[in-house]
Enzyme design. Structure first.
Site, mmCIF file in Angstrom:
data_model
loop_
_atom_site.group_PDB
_atom_site.id
_atom_site.type_symbol
_atom_site.label_atom_id
_atom_site.label_comp_id
_atom_site.label_asym_id
_atom_site.label_seq_id
_atom_site.Cartn_x
_atom_site.Cartn_y
_atom_site.Cartn_z
ATOM 1 N N GLU A 286 58.247 88.861 23.232
ATOM 2 C CA GLU A 286 57.051 89.820 23.120
ATOM 3 C C GLU A 286 56.735 91.188 23.279
ATOM 4 O O GLU A 286 57.745 91.933 22.641
ATOM 5 C CB GLU A 286 58.790 90.589 24.302
ATOM 6 C CG GLU A 286 58.343 88.550 25.669
ATOM 7 C CD GLU A 286 57.138 88.482 26.489
ATOM 8 O OE1 GLU A 286 56.336 89.321 27.199
ATOM 9 O OE2 GLU A 286 56.828 86.842 26.136
ATOM 10 N N CYS A 320 56.990 99.479 26.037
ATOM 11 C CA CYS A 320 55.808 98.617 25.985
ATOM 12 C C CYS A 320 54.867 98.523 27.306
ATOM 13 O O CYS A 320 53.953 98.389 27.858
ATOM 14 C CB CYS A 320 56.761 97.073 26.281
ATOM 15 S SG CYS A 320 57.242 96.327 27.123
#
Ligand code: NAD
Length: 515
Positions: A286, A320
């Site tokens: 990720e 993020c």
């Protein structure tokens, strides 16, 4: 019977008793700063002379703790202990393994403010952000425990006369968890708990920026009864042991969250079959984002400005999912920008150990320098509409910064900055809003602020991100409610905190018997 999952509530810091409890926790943790922490291999605590020293981003001279540094030999020892522990751990039933996570969640819940206080010092999180990080950690423990109990039942298959078919999930073997620093508790919890509850021992290499809070989780899981060798703690210099962990012939999976550069390197290396390796490695990677909020002309402009400001500047943009691009219909562009600047002016920046500080310091000198560079790039590419200041006298402070009138292909519209910088660009209609939103290599989160149902319906399918939000900001995903993971170069779309996540660490097996 286990009740359905409900997420951990956030602390209301308006209540005097909660403020007081948090202040007490900060004091307690302050008294524990500067200690030494070991590696943990097969339950044994190993101290080394060579150490990682973690400091407070908001107060550079304050040492949070010194953590032992693993060498390649330690990695070999940890892998051997994991292989041995696997033989027994794989035999535990899913419900028995889940009980360890439930107990760990209960321990953290009882000491919730203490964990959050560590996050204030170790990661530079303001109170509310630290509280959210701890709550998310508890959620991961609770959620994956429930998911494993469900998956332990296997899935239904059809039978034929004289033929009985079953479909079961089994663990794979030991693997490696490599988390980032920005959700220094939550992501460590999630990326460790999932493979473990699935039956796989883990070698945890925490981020070199936040190893102390990661150690705290190791302690909790030990207290909860996790057998030795199931979780091995091997912090270290990624340049020394990073590739070694990934390349190891006995590493069955790599559960990585972090930057695009590291994630793609891990993907590539993990694809190579090493001598003696008898399986293909699985990689969950990720990675970064360049997340966009688009604002339609028919929309609530106050909501739009609020969503942009909170998604861009919460935890100083070090998420993020942070909004780093605001793409606005030209008819409402000036008004949204003006409202966003007005809200940004009210934000407070300072040492996050103090109450009511909205933004603390950014994590380290490297990030501070990188964000400063991007602010200079932004001044050439667009117009500085607000902010732009930095100060690293005591901590790495970067003030909230807004650029306007960007070309959609400008670098600050394309590259992940990971700091409190948001770029505004305008578009003439909804087609162009979507086109710009999709014009980066990333595809993590995005939001659409619009009252036009047809536009929302289009965005549902044509806005290429793993997590899409309508009429709200693009951060603050909750475990079990907003499973999280990105498209494109944002990663493998593993959907952390979602119903499909544990399968990444399990092998599905079909057994067919003739009667
Ligand atoms: P990073 O890639 O620098 O480090 C992440 C982890 O990888 C750390 O533990 C680090 O020590 C380790 N590492 C570094 N080099 C390695 C190597 N060669 N081999 C093995 N491990 C290695 O990222 P970071 O600065 O810690 O985190 C910020 C990044 O993480 C941002 O890009 C952010 O967008 C991303 N992130 C993504 C998500 C998500 O769910 N998509 C969540 C949080 C953060």
């Amino acid at each position: 019977m286990v009740l359905p999952f409900k997420h951990e509530p956030f602390t209301d810091f308006k209540a005097e008793e909660n403020r007081k409890a948090f202040e007490d926790a900060l004091k307690q943790v302050q008294g524990e700063l500067g200690r030494e922490y070991p590696l943990v291999i097969n339950g044994e605590k190993i101290y080394t002379d060579d150490q990682l020293v973690s400091t407070n981003p908001a107060n550079k001279s304050q040492v949070i703790g010194s953590v032992a540094k693993a060498t390649k030999e330690h990695v070999d020892q940890a892998m051997n202990s994991a292989l041995e522990a696997f033989q027994a751990w794989r035999e535990w039933t899913p419900a028995e393994r889940a009980d360890i996570l439930f107990k760990a969640a209960a321990i953290v819940r009882r000491r919730k403010h203490e964990f959050s206080a560590w996050l204030v010092y170790d990661a530079g999180k303001p109170w509310d952000q630290a509280d959210g990080d701890t709550a998310e950690g508890i959620d991961f423990l609770e959620y994956y425990a429930r998911q494993m109990i469900e998956l332990g039942k296997g899935k239904a298959l059809n039978d034929r006369p004289n033929e009985h078919n079953t479909y079961i999930y089994q663990p794979m073997g030991p693997g490696v968890t490599i988390p980032p620093w920005n959700f220094a508790f939550a992501i460590v919890c999630g990326t460790v708990a999932a493979p473990i509850v699935a039956g796989n021992p883990v070698l945890l290499k925490p981020s070199e920026n936040t190893p102390v809070i990661a150690y705290k989780l190791v302690e909790v899981l030990e207290e909860a009864g996790l057998p030795k060798g199931v979780l091995n703690f091997v912090p270290g210099d990624p340049e020394e042991i990073g590739d070694y962990l990934v390349d190891h012939k006995d590493t069955h999976f790599i559960n990585f969250t972090g930057s695009r550069a590291t994630g793609t390197r891990i993907m590539e290396r993990a694809a190579k079959v090493q001598e003696g390796q008898q399986f293909l490695k699985r990689v969950v990677a990720e990675m970064g984002g360049k997340d966009t909020i688009i604002v339609d002309q028919d929309s609530d402009l106050d909501l739009a400005a609020d969503a942009i400001v909170n998604s861009a500047f919460g935890f100083s943009g070090q998420k993020c999912s942070a909004c780093s691009r605001a793409i606005i219909h030209e008819n409402v562009y000036d008004e949204v920008l003006e409202k966003a600047i007005a809200l940004t002016k009210k934000l407070t920046v300072g040492n996050p150990s103090e109450e009511n500080v909205y933004m603390g310091a950014v994590v380290n000198q490297k990030q501070f320098d990188k964000i400063k560079d991007y602010i200079e790039i932004g001044k050439n590419e667009g117009v500085l509409a607000y902010g732009g200041e930095t100060d690293h006298t005591n901590g790495y402070l970067v003030y909230p910064t807004i650029f306007k009138d960007l070309d959609p292909k400008a670098r600050i519209m394309q590259e992940e900055i990971f700091g409190p910088v948001v770029a505004f660009a305008k578009a003439k209609d909804f087609d162009e809003l979507l086109e710009i939103a999709n014009n980066t290599e990333y595809g993590l989160t995005g939001a659409v602020i619009s009252n036009n149902r047809a536009h929302l319906n289009r965005a549902r399918y044509d806005f290429h991100v793993g997590n899409l939000y309508f009429n709200r900001g693009c951060t603050a995903a909750i475990v079990g409610y907003h499973p999280f993971g990105g498209f494109k170069m944002s990663g493998t779309d593993s959907k952390a905190g979602g119903p499909d996540y544990l399968q990444h660490f399990l092998e599905a097996k079909t057994v067919s018997e003739m009667f």
